[in-house]
Motif scaffolding. Sequence first.
Motif, PDB file in Angstrom:
ATOM      1  N   LYS A   4       0.840  -1.206   0.000  1.00 51.52           N
ATOM      2  CA  LYS A   4       0.000   0.000   0.000  1.00 51.52           C
ATOM      3  C   LYS A   4       0.877   1.258   0.000  1.00 51.52           C
ATOM      4  O   LYS A   4       0.598   2.221  -0.712  1.00 51.52           O
ATOM      5  N   THR A   7       2.393   1.629  -3.451  1.00 49.02           N
ATOM      6  CA  THR A   7       1.405   2.130  -4.410  1.00 49.02           C
ATOM      7  C   THR A   7       1.172   3.621  -4.205  1.00 49.02           C
ATOM      8  O   THR A   7       1.089   4.386  -5.177  1.00 49.02           O
ATOM      9  N   TYR A   8       1.077   4.037  -2.957  1.00 52.41           N
ATOM     10  CA  TYR A   8       0.907   5.455  -2.635  1.00 52.41           C
ATOM     11  C   TYR A   8       2.114   6.266  -3.123  1.00 52.41           C
ATOM     12  O   TYR A   8       1.951   7.313  -3.752  1.00 52.41           O
ATOM     13  N   ASP A  10       4.186   5.389  -5.497  1.00 51.70           N
ATOM     14  CA  ASP A  10       4.153   5.357  -6.968  1.00 51.70           C
ATOM     15  C   ASP A  10       3.303   6.502  -7.510  1.00 51.70           C
ATOM     16  O   ASP A  10       3.690   7.192  -8.455  1.00 51.70           O
ATOM     17  N   THR A  11       2.146   6.692  -6.900  1.00 51.71           N
ATOM     18  CA  THR A  11       1.221   7.737  -7.346  1.00 51.71           C
ATOM     19  C   THR A  11       1.827   9.123  -7.148  1.00 51.71           C
ATOM     20  O   THR A  11       1.799   9.961  -8.057  1.00 51.71           O
ATOM     21  N   ILE A  12       2.382   9.359  -5.971  1.00 48.07           N
ATOM     22  CA  ILE A  12       2.968  10.671  -5.675  1.00 48.07           C
ATOM     23  C   ILE A  12       4.172  10.943  -6.586  1.00 48.07           C
ATOM     24  O   ILE A  12       4.268  12.016  -7.196  1.00 48.07           O
ATOM     25  N   GLU A  13       5.079   9.968  -6.668  1.00 51.58           N
ATOM     26  CA  GLU A  13       6.263  10.151  -7.519  1.00 51.58           C
ATOM     27  C   GLU A  13       5.865  10.324  -8.979  1.00 51.58           C
ATOM     28  O   GLU A  13       6.396  11.201  -9.672  1.00 51.58           O
ATOM     29  N   GLY A  14       4.932   9.514  -9.433  1.00 50.56           N
ATOM     30  CA  GLY A  14       4.475   9.615 -10.820  1.00 50.56           C
ATOM     31  C   GLY A  14       3.870  10.969 -11.119  1.00 50.56           C
ATOM     32  O   GLY A  14       4.127  11.570 -12.168  1.00 50.56           O
ATOM     33  N   PHE A  15       3.084  11.492 -10.176  1.00 52.90           N
ATOM     34  CA  PHE A  15       2.487  12.807 -10.347  1.00 52.90           C
ATOM     35  C   PHE A  15       3.565  13.888 -10.456  1.00 52.90           C
ATOM     36  O   PHE A  15       3.527  14.742 -11.349  1.00 52.90           O
ATOM     37  N   LYS A  67      10.185  -0.324 -10.136  1.00 52.48           N
ATOM     38  CA  LYS A  67       9.734  -0.992 -11.355  1.00 52.48           C
ATOM     39  C   LYS A  67      10.765  -1.981 -11.895  1.00 52.48           C
ATOM     40  O   LYS A  67      10.534  -2.628 -12.904  1.00 52.48           O
TER      41      LYS A  67
END
Length: 165
Positions: A4, A7-8, A10-15, A67
């Motif tokens: 979790k 995943t969180y 991943d979202t922040i870094e990706g943004f 990744k």
Amino acid sequence: MFEKINTYLDTIEGFFIASILALASVLTITQVFFRYALNDSIFWAEEAILYLIISMSFLCTSLGIRKGSHITVDVLKSCIPKRFSPVFSLVAAVLGIIFAASLFYFGGNLFLNTLARGQLSPALRIPIASIYAFIPITALLQMFRYTGIIYSVIKKQPVPNHSQH
């Protein structure tokens, strides 16, 4: 729980990576337009683009580890028997943590020294320390990601690698 958090992150870094890339791209196109169409330039654009790309590069390291697209010795990994693959992943992750810890230590010292001096960038007039802050921050993210690989090896879960992409 670990997944979790991953995943969180991943979202922040990706943004942030996508936002920085978009901003650098728009700024580059704007600078080219100003320079060639208007025969003028935005005096701070090159410096801003440089800092954006550097910041994005540091942020990408953590996501790359997650990744499985970060630096590994794929030739060596393909030459060792399958049963030693977890050991190889474990050793690579430990070496990655050592590298990230060094990056945290030296990058943190660079950040603190620059912060104490109050050095400003030439064109943007922002504290250089704010750029150097990306080094220890991303080093912490790298250590977390490598710890995740170690956790996966210990729990006998699949470890991300190039062959899975």
